[in-house]
Enzyme design. Sequence first.
Site, short mmCIF file in Angstrom:
data_model
loop_
_atom_site.label_atom_id
_atom_site.label_comp_id
_atom_site.label_asym_id
_atom_site.label_seq_id
_atom_site.Cartn_x
_atom_site.Cartn_y
_atom_site.Cartn_z
N LYS A 60 0.82 -1.20 0.00
CA LYS A 60 0.00 0.00 0.00
C LYS A 60 0.87 1.27 0.00
O LYS A 60 2.08 1.20 0.21
CB LYS A 60 -0.94 -0.01 1.22
CG LYS A 60 -1.86 -1.24 1.27
CD LYS A 60 -2.74 -1.38 0.05
CE LYS A 60 -4.00 -2.21 0.27
NZ LYS A 60 -3.83 -3.67 0.32
C1 LIG Z 1 -5.25 -4.50 0.96
C2 LIG Z 1 -6.70 -4.47 0.89
C3 LIG Z 1 -7.53 -4.99 1.90
C4 LIG Z 1 -7.02 -5.79 3.05
O1 LIG Z 1 -5.98 -5.25 3.74
P1 LIG Z 1 -4.92 -6.20 4.47
O2 LIG Z 1 -4.10 -5.23 5.27
O3 LIG Z 1 -4.14 -6.92 3.42
O4 LIG Z 1 -5.68 -7.14 5.35
C5 LIG Z 1 -8.89 -4.85 1.78
N1 LIG Z 1 -9.44 -4.23 0.73
C6 LIG Z 1 -8.69 -3.72 -0.27
C7 LIG Z 1 -9.38 -3.01 -1.40
C8 LIG Z 1 -7.30 -3.86 -0.24
O5 LIG Z 1 -6.59 -3.37 -1.25
#
Ligand SMILES: *Cc1c(COP(=O)(O)O)cnc(C)c1O
Length: 384
Positions: A187
């Site tokens: 992210k």
């Molecule tokens: C990354 C992500 C998640 C989940 O996050 P994690 O930290 O990997 O559990 C949920 N929704 C979207 C759209 C994502 O990109």
Amino acid sequence: MTQEPLPFLPFVRPEIDEATIEGVVEVLRSGWITTGPQNQAFEKALSEFCGGRPVRTFNSGTATLEIGLRIAGVGPGDEVITSPASWVATANVILEVGATPVFVDIDPLTRNLDLNLLEQAITPRTKAIIPVYLAGLPVDMDRLYDIARAHRLRVVEDAAQALGSRWRGERIGKLGDIVSFSFHANKNLTTIEGGALVLNNEDEAELARKYRLQGVTRTGYDGMDCDLLGGKYNLTDVAARVGLGQLAQLERFLQKRKTLARAYFEGFATSAARELGVELPVADFENSNWHMFQIVLPLEKLAIDRAGFMQKLHDTYHIGTGVHYPAIHLFTLYRARGFAAGMFPHAERFGASTLTLPLFTLMTERDVARVTAAVNEICEHYGK
Ligand SMILES: *Cc1c(COP(=O)(O)O)cnc(C)c1O
């Protein structure tokens, strides 16, 4: 003279600076490595980022979505509306709390929930909406919240990819109901794994705190009670320190992503790819945080499938790509609940033909030019 092959360009790579690494070493030496002062500081900094709203950290952006739904009072018998074009976590958490996922197709341009289809999916059992801001592009927030208010629905925003995105000049997280961020390694801001919930008031923040750690409350020197079934979702101080180091650089990260996204639009402006029908994201430089740059391949006009396209980019050009995301309702777990091909055609087409190109802060504009040239060459070679 033979030319050295260009170094491999992955589709994503985190940028962790030396100051952050030193900060992590300090935490490791400090004697307090799990949730503690670094988390408090991180929550405070995130709260400031979100206009002073209460923020609680978690160990993933999946935990934040699940707890967000619980705080919104979603449970068995309730329906939750969301997008089938997301990471599967978005829908899995609905099942996890015992509720029923209701998908609404995407707008093929924004690749987000088509708000024109939202109201017809609302039933007397609908309790909440989880809008997803794919690649960091928010939905029309005015329209979303008008609909939510008119039908008395809670909103748990899946802003996993939208830290630093904006709506009408304000940051995502500053507005709205419950907002969920992820700090997964890929992210825009990472804590390796982690997430945060932005809440409406101190009561919700207290609930978040309890759900995060076994529902336990301590008082005085030796008092302890457990009055709600919580889980084990707390973030370590090592991770929070990484997050603090990242947050200090977020503005630069966002600027860099914007620059690279612009370079992509320039690289594709007049190109074999565009002529063939490759679709680009919406060029929204006001609201998007450019978490990803996703193209859609015109597979019907290519004599190569997406896997072949990806392999060609990898083997011949040393470029990594990703797929975000196959339509959730076509996974076995969801087919078993009655979902089938043909129900959400835009999400299905997007899921089957989207390709995520490299975009991360350590890249250069020359790297972008290398990617657009490679995509154009493959389109020229395999275009029908
Ligand atoms: C990354 C992500 C998640 C989940 O996050 P994690 O930290 O990997 O559990 C949920 N929704 C979207 C759209 C994502 O990109």
